[in-house]
Write an enzyme that holds these catalytic residues in place. Sequence first.
Site, PDB file in Angstrom:
ATOM      1  N   GLY A 293     -10.297  33.196  51.744  1.00 11.57           N
ATOM      2  CA  GLY A 293      -8.999  33.883  51.787  1.00 11.57           C
ATOM      3  C   GLY A 293      -8.263  33.704  50.466  1.00 11.57           C
TER       4      GLY A 293
ATOM      5  N   ARG B 159     -15.684  37.047  51.738  1.00 16.57           N
ATOM      6  CA  ARG B 159     -16.404  36.102  52.602  1.00 16.57           C
ATOM      7  C   ARG B 159     -17.855  36.555  52.549  1.00 16.57           C
ATOM      8  NH1 ARG B 159     -11.987  33.116  54.556  1.00 16.57           N
ATOM      9  NH2 ARG B 159     -10.271  34.421  55.261  1.00 16.57           N
TER      10      ARG B 159
ATOM     11  N   ASP C  65     -12.137  25.329  52.382  1.00 16.97           N
ATOM     12  CA  ASP C  65     -13.172  24.447  52.908  1.00 16.97           C
ATOM     13  C   ASP C  65     -14.586  25.058  52.814  1.00 16.97           C
ATOM     14  OD1 ASP C  65     -14.381  22.715  55.010  1.00 16.97           O
ATOM     15  OD2 ASP C  65     -14.039  24.476  56.273  1.00 16.97           O
TER      16      ASP C  65
ATOM     17  N   THR D  61      -6.091  27.567  49.057  1.00 14.56           N
ATOM     18  CA  THR D  61      -5.951  28.192  50.377  1.00 14.56           C
ATOM     19  C   THR D  61      -4.536  27.955  50.873  1.00 14.56           C
ATOM     20  OG1 THR D  61      -6.541  28.003  52.722  1.00 14.56           O
ATOM     21  CG2 THR D  61      -7.050  26.110  51.382  1.00 14.56           C
TER      22      THR D  61
ATOM     23  N   ASP E 107      -3.810  27.444  53.833  1.00 12.42           N
ATOM     24  CA  ASP E 107      -3.868  26.658  55.075  1.00 12.42           C
ATOM     25  C   ASP E 107      -3.534  25.167  54.905  1.00 12.42           C
ATOM     26  OD1 ASP E 107      -4.660  29.025  56.211  1.00 12.42           O
ATOM     27  OD2 ASP E 107      -6.796  28.522  56.219  1.00 12.42           O
TER      28      ASP E 107
ATOM     29  N   ASP F 150      -5.620  22.803  54.698  1.00 11.52           N
ATOM     30  CA  ASP F 150      -6.434  22.169  55.738  1.00 11.52           C
ATOM     31  C   ASP F 150      -7.529  21.257  55.172  1.00 11.52           C
ATOM     32  OD1 ASP F 150      -7.864  24.244  54.630  1.00 11.52           O
ATOM     33  OD2 ASP F 150      -8.584  25.064  56.515  1.00 11.52           O
TER      34      ASP F 150
ATOM     35  N   ARG G  87      -5.262  28.874  60.260  1.00 16.77           N
ATOM     36  CA  ARG G  87      -6.559  28.667  60.926  1.00 16.77           C
ATOM     37  C   ARG G  87      -6.428  27.530  61.937  1.00 16.77           C
ATOM     38  NH1 ARG G  87     -12.019  29.074  57.388  1.00 16.77           N
ATOM     39  NH2 ARG G  87     -11.191  31.095  56.835  1.00 16.77           N
TER      40      ARG G  87
ATOM     41  N   ILE H 227       1.128  39.253  55.076  1.00 18.73           N
ATOM     42  CA  ILE H 227       2.320  39.195  54.210  1.00 18.73           C
ATOM     43  C   ILE H 227       2.542  37.760  53.727  1.00 18.73           C
ATOM     44  CG2 ILE H 227       4.850  39.513  54.171  1.00 18.73           C
ATOM     45  CD1 ILE H 227       4.289  41.835  56.214  1.00 18.73           C
TER      46      ILE H 227
HETATM   47  P1  ADP Z   1     -12.447  29.330  52.708  1.00 20.93           P
HETATM   48  O1  ADP Z   1     -13.158  28.989  51.471  1.00 20.93           O
HETATM   49  O2  ADP Z   1     -11.082  29.902  52.471  1.00 20.93           O
HETATM   50  O3  ADP Z   1     -12.476  28.223  53.738  1.00 20.93           O
HETATM   51  P2  ADP Z   1     -14.551  30.641  54.215  1.00 20.93           P
HETATM   52  O4  ADP Z   1     -14.648  29.576  55.254  1.00 20.93           O
HETATM   53  O5  ADP Z   1     -14.683  32.061  54.637  1.00 20.93           O
HETATM   54  O6  ADP Z   1     -13.199  30.575  53.398  1.00 20.93           O
HETATM   55  O7  ADP Z   1     -15.664  30.338  53.138  1.00 20.93           O
HETATM   56  C1  ADP Z   1     -15.770  31.129  51.963  1.00 20.93           C
HETATM   57  C2  ADP Z   1     -17.202  31.363  51.665  1.00 20.93           C
HETATM   58  O8  ADP Z   1     -17.851  30.131  51.346  1.00 20.93           O
HETATM   59  C3  ADP Z   1     -18.034  31.916  52.815  1.00 20.93           C
HETATM   60  O9  ADP Z   1     -17.845  33.292  52.985  1.00 20.93           O
HETATM   61  C4  ADP Z   1     -19.427  31.576  52.332  1.00 20.93           C
HETATM   62  O10 ADP Z   1     -19.838  32.444  51.304  1.00 20.93           O
HETATM   63  C5  ADP Z   1     -19.218  30.189  51.730  1.00 20.93           C
HETATM   64  N1  ADP Z   1     -19.533  29.150  52.709  1.00 20.93           N
HETATM   65  C6  ADP Z   1     -18.819  28.808  53.800  1.00 20.93           C
HETATM   66  N2  ADP Z   1     -19.442  27.823  54.509  1.00 20.93           N
HETATM   67  C7  ADP Z   1     -20.580  27.545  53.838  1.00 20.93           C
HETATM   68  C8  ADP Z   1     -21.661  26.631  54.055  1.00 20.93           C
HETATM   69  N3  ADP Z   1     -21.687  25.815  55.112  1.00 20.93           N
HETATM   70  N4  ADP Z   1     -22.671  26.627  53.162  1.00 20.93           N
HETATM   71  C9  ADP Z   1     -22.643  27.458  52.093  1.00 20.93           C
HETATM   72  N5  ADP Z   1     -21.661  28.328  51.826  1.00 20.93           N
HETATM   73  C10 ADP Z   1     -20.645  28.392  52.685  1.00 20.93           C
HETATM   74  O1  F6P Z   2      -7.801  30.776  55.232  1.00 22.93           O
HETATM   75  C1  F6P Z   2      -6.728  31.626  55.010  1.00 22.93           C
HETATM   76  C2  F6P Z   2      -6.500  32.506  56.224  1.00 22.93           C
HETATM   77  O2  F6P Z   2      -5.427  33.387  55.936  1.00 22.93           O
HETATM   78  C3  F6P Z   2      -6.230  31.763  57.525  1.00 22.93           C
HETATM   79  O3  F6P Z   2      -4.916  31.286  57.627  1.00 22.93           O
HETATM   80  C4  F6P Z   2      -6.576  32.816  58.542  1.00 22.93           C
HETATM   81  O4  F6P Z   2      -6.986  32.244  59.767  1.00 22.93           O
HETATM   82  C5  F6P Z   2      -7.726  33.528  57.896  1.00 22.93           C
HETATM   83  O5  F6P Z   2      -7.636  33.282  56.502  1.00 22.93           O
HETATM   84  C6  F6P Z   2      -7.736  35.014  58.119  1.00 22.93           C
HETATM   85  O6  F6P Z   2      -8.902  35.508  57.582  1.00 22.93           O
HETATM   86  P1  F6P Z   2      -9.223  37.040  57.262  1.00 22.93           P
HETATM   87  O7  F6P Z   2      -8.988  37.213  55.805  1.00 22.93           O
HETATM   88  O8  F6P Z   2     -10.666  37.155  57.571  1.00 22.93           O
HETATM   89  O9  F6P Z   2      -8.350  37.875  58.106  1.00 22.93           O
END
Ligand code: ADP
Ligand code: F6P
Length: 320
Positions: free
Chosen positions: A11, A72, A103, A126, A128, A130, A172, A251
């Site tokens: 995100g 993603r 994360d 992020t 979040d 988190d 999240r 937003i």
């Molecule tokens: P954020 O980084 O905001 O937590 P996501 O959880 O969607 O958002 O993770 C972002 C991207 O990181 C994922 O779309 C994927 O490409 C990669 N990713 C997430 N989890 C893993 C994992 N366990 N191993 C490798 N790549 C990962």
């Molecule tokens: O991680 C940032 C975040 O905006 C979270 O707060 C929310 O749960 C999620 O991404 C929404 O994801 P998407 O972009 O797939 O709607």
Amino acid sequence: MDRIAVLTSGGDAPGMNACIRAVVRSALHNKMDIYGVERGYAGLIKGEIRRLESRSVSNMIHKGGTFLNTARCEEFKDIEVQRQAVEALNAYGIEGLVVIGGDGTLRGAKDLSDNFGVKVMGIPGTIDNDLAYTDYTVGFDTAVNTVLWAINNLRDTLHSHDRVGLLEVMGRNCGDIALYAGVAGGAEYVLVPEIPYDLDKIAASIKKSYLRGKTSNMIILAEGAGNREEIAEYVGKKSGITVKVNTFGYIQRGGSPNMADRVLAARFGYKAVELLKENKDSCAIGIRDNKVITVPFEEVKKAEKHFDNELYKIAHVLNQ
Ligand code: ADP
Ligand code: F6P
């Protein structure tokens, strides 16, 4: 190390552009070539990589979102897909990578480092907040202030109409946005995933407050703490007072980063380049007690987020 790249993933968050800018300008200061990867890991596996110059990041510091775009990319969890990313980096002669994201993004960074020996520095970006190993992530402070703006507006109209409003906020599975915005905005009830809550008690308390002459109330609901419509309906039925549902989604994820996020982005981006320049092991960068810290990716996974129970208590003592 002479050639590095930067990407944003997951995100988007306010301050990502300021962070890319910090990485680019620090790299150029150290006479390194700097490349930008489009659309996070999704772009990396397709080789969507371009050279960045100092001017590429001009007039970017104040802009929300990420000019490199983000995505993603579920398939990146597959080691064979990760191999494609390494091939793309090799094709450009890129020796080190800076990733900015949450994360999931840091998990991807760990995989690239563990499975293929790529030098990766992870920056927490992020809204979040988190990630347990760092006190703050880039984007959190701005997002909370955006939520606060919404709370202020909501408060005006709830007060004028003697209403009860529920505002759902993002985060999240983490209640930090709800907690900080709830405390700063004086919301009567803050519902977060980390702490069990009792809707019967909330409904009774709202009803009682009406009898006392307090005719408007606000519930802030973290998205991970329950279903907004169900909660509003239940509390409405039990209290006999309609609860108006409000949600403002993306937003709160956009917008110009505030001072805290720009400064954090600058410190993190600068540090990431320093670490690559010194050829340090891959790690995640964070902030603790206002000091920039580094932790091995292994610890990012292990660290458990500690919710601020004290602040939660303060919210409920002050806001009733
Ligand atoms: P954020 O980084 O905001 O937590 P996501 O959880 O969607 O958002 O993770 C972002 C991207 O990181 C994922 O779309 C994927 O490409 C990669 N990713 C997430 N989890 C893993 C994992 N366990 N191993 C490798 N790549 C990962
Ligand atoms: O991680 C940032 C975040 O905006 C979270 O707060 C929310 O749960 C999620 O991404 C929404 O994801 P998407 O972009 O797939 O709607």
